[in-house]
Design a protein around this motif. Structure first.
Motif, PDB file in Angstrom:
ATOM      1  N   ASP A  97       0.839  -1.196   0.000  1.00 53.25           N
ATOM      2  CA  ASP A  97       0.000   0.000   0.000  1.00 53.25           C
ATOM      3  C   ASP A  97       0.880   1.255   0.000  1.00 53.25           C
ATOM      4  OD1 ASP A  97      -2.418   1.349  -0.110  1.00 53.25           O
ATOM      5  OD2 ASP A  97      -2.630   1.435   2.073  1.00 53.25           O
ATOM      6  N   ALA A  98       1.884   1.256  -0.890  1.00 53.41           N
ATOM      7  CA  ALA A  98       2.830   2.367  -0.968  1.00 53.41           C
ATOM      8  C   ALA A  98       2.132   3.652  -1.386  1.00 53.41           C
ATOM      9  CB  ALA A  98       3.948   2.032  -1.960  1.00 53.41           C
ATOM     10  N   ASP A  99       2.553   4.741  -0.770  1.00 50.46           N
ATOM     11  CA  ASP A  99       2.029   6.057  -1.116  1.00 50.46           C
ATOM     12  C   ASP A  99       2.870   6.722  -2.199  1.00 50.46           C
ATOM     13  OD1 ASP A  99      -0.084   6.345   1.007  1.00 50.46           O
ATOM     14  OD2 ASP A  99       1.685   5.968   2.241  1.00 50.46           O
ATOM     15  N   VAL A 100       4.175   6.413  -2.186  1.00 49.39           N
ATOM     16  CA  VAL A 100       5.113   7.015  -3.128  1.00 49.39           C
ATOM     17  C   VAL A 100       6.067   5.935  -3.617  1.00 49.39           C
ATOM     18  CG1 VAL A 100       6.897   8.780  -3.464  1.00 49.39           C
ATOM     19  CG2 VAL A 100       5.057   9.180  -1.818  1.00 49.39           C
ATOM     20  N   VAL A 101       6.335   5.950  -4.927  1.00 49.06           N
ATOM     21  CA  VAL A 101       7.347   5.071  -5.506  1.00 49.06           C
ATOM     22  C   VAL A 101       8.421   5.967  -6.102  1.00 49.06           C
ATOM     23  CG1 VAL A 101       7.849   3.281  -7.206  1.00 49.06           C
ATOM     24  CG2 VAL A 101       5.626   3.314  -6.056  1.00 49.06           C
ATOM     25  N   VAL A 102       9.669   5.708  -5.722  1.00 49.84           N
ATOM     26  CA  VAL A 102      10.798   6.485  -6.223  1.00 49.84           C
ATOM     27  C   VAL A 102      11.571   5.596  -7.184  1.00 49.84           C
ATOM     28  CG1 VAL A 102      12.889   7.747  -5.626  1.00 49.84           C
ATOM     29  CG2 VAL A 102      10.932   7.768  -4.057  1.00 49.84           C
ATOM     30  N   ILE A 103      11.654   6.023  -8.449  1.00 44.60           N
ATOM     31  CA  ILE A 103      12.393   5.239  -9.435  1.00 44.60           C
ATOM     32  C   ILE A 103      13.384   6.137 -10.159  1.00 44.60           C
ATOM     33  CG2 ILE A 103      10.566   3.539  -9.789  1.00 44.60           C
ATOM     34  CD1 ILE A 103       9.980   4.908 -12.483  1.00 44.60           C
ATOM     35  N   GLY A 104      14.415   5.515 -10.680  1.00 44.71           N
ATOM     36  CA  GLY A 104      15.394   6.240 -11.459  1.00 44.71           C
ATOM     37  C   GLY A 104      14.873   6.534 -12.849  1.00 44.71           C
ATOM     38  N   ARG A 105      15.376   7.584 -13.443  1.00 40.39           N
ATOM     39  CA  ARG A 105      14.946   7.993 -14.778  1.00 40.39           C
ATOM     40  C   ARG A 105      15.138   6.864 -15.793  1.00 40.39           C
ATOM     41  NH1 ARG A 105      12.783  12.231 -15.971  1.00 40.39           N
ATOM     42  NH2 ARG A 105      13.672  13.440 -14.284  1.00 40.39           N
ATOM     43  N   LYS A 106      16.193   6.066 -15.630  1.00 36.17           N
ATOM     44  CA  LYS A 106      16.441   4.947 -16.546  1.00 36.17           C
ATOM     45  C   LYS A 106      15.309   3.936 -16.501  1.00 36.17           C
ATOM     46  CE  LYS A 106      21.460   5.022 -16.666  1.00 36.17           C
ATOM     47  NZ  LYS A 106      22.672   4.233 -16.440  1.00 36.17           N
ATOM     48  N   GLN A 107      14.649   3.804 -15.342  1.00 37.39           N
ATOM     49  CA  GLN A 107      13.563   2.837 -15.211  1.00 37.39           C
ATOM     50  C   GLN A 107      12.284   3.297 -15.887  1.00 37.39           C
ATOM     51  OE1 GLN A 107      13.761   2.601 -10.864  1.00 37.39           O
ATOM     52  NE2 GLN A 107      14.063   0.404 -11.107  1.00 37.39           N
ATOM     53  N   VAL A 108      12.128   4.591 -16.084  1.00 44.51           N
ATOM     54  CA  VAL A 108      10.893   5.112 -16.660  1.00 44.51           C
ATOM     55  C   VAL A 108      10.622   4.500 -18.032  1.00 44.51           C
ATOM     56  CG1 VAL A 108       9.736   7.186 -17.528  1.00 44.51           C
ATOM     57  CG2 VAL A 108      10.922   7.248 -15.344  1.00 44.51           C
ATOM     58  N   GLY A 109      11.652   4.381 -18.877  1.00 42.64           N
ATOM     59  CA  GLY A 109      11.476   3.783 -20.198  1.00 42.64           C
ATOM     60  C   GLY A 109      10.997   2.346 -20.106  1.00 42.64           C
ATOM     61  N   ARG A 110      11.558   1.597 -19.186  1.00 40.12           N
ATOM     62  CA  ARG A 110      11.130   0.207 -19.007  1.00 40.12           C
ATOM     63  C   ARG A 110       9.692   0.139 -18.524  1.00 40.12           C
ATOM     64  NH1 ARG A 110      15.760  -0.777 -15.503  1.00 40.12           N
ATOM     65  NH2 ARG A 110      17.337   0.043 -16.861  1.00 40.12           N
TER      66      ARG A 110
END
Length: 132
Positions: free
Chosen positions: A89-102
């Motif tokens: 039940d995460a409120d925020v997910v932090v991902i790297g810019r490289k992951q956005v394409g995937r």
């Protein structure tokens, strides 16, 4: 209590370390619990343990009080992350810019041309923070 989820690679790459640092800062700012996630991919034969992940993260930072280390098994990283978002039940997910394409490619298979933020907001009700 809010929860911040940060998926990382192990061993931690320079990019993963920056993403993790941003997630720690965000969890501190929001007084949130932090979940650090690594996905072992079946087809790669990954065998990272929770202990490995914890030790690796602790080598680069000791700034967290309420942190949970999770290692999941999966075929697709993005799908496994989505499952963890729902499970915690995460409120925020932090991902790297490289992951956005995937993420875009994975979600495109599900819904067509995605707006990732809108998809996450609609499907799992969480905020997405992208780290450059």
């Amino acid at each position: 209590m809010s929860r911040v989820l940060v998926p990382v690679r192990y061993p931690l790459s320079a990019h993963s370390k920056r993403t993790l640092a941003s997630a720690i800062d965000l969890a501190d700012e929001r007084d949130a619990d932090l979940t650090v996630l690594h996905v072992n991919l079946y087809h790669r034969g990954d065998d990272v343990t929770r202990r490995d992940l914890k030790r690796g993260v602790e080598r680069v930072s000791d700034r967290f009080a309420r942190v949970r280390f999770v290692v999941r098994e999966g075929f697709l990283v993005e799908e496994t992350i989505l499952e963890e978002i729902v499970a915690t039940d995460a409120d925020v997910v932090v991902i790297g810019r490289k992951q956005v394409g995937r993420w875009r490619r994975a979600i495109r298979r599900i819904i067509g041309d995605p707006d990732i933020e809108a998809f996450l907001d609609e499907k799992v009700d969480c905020e997405l923070v992208t780290v450059g």
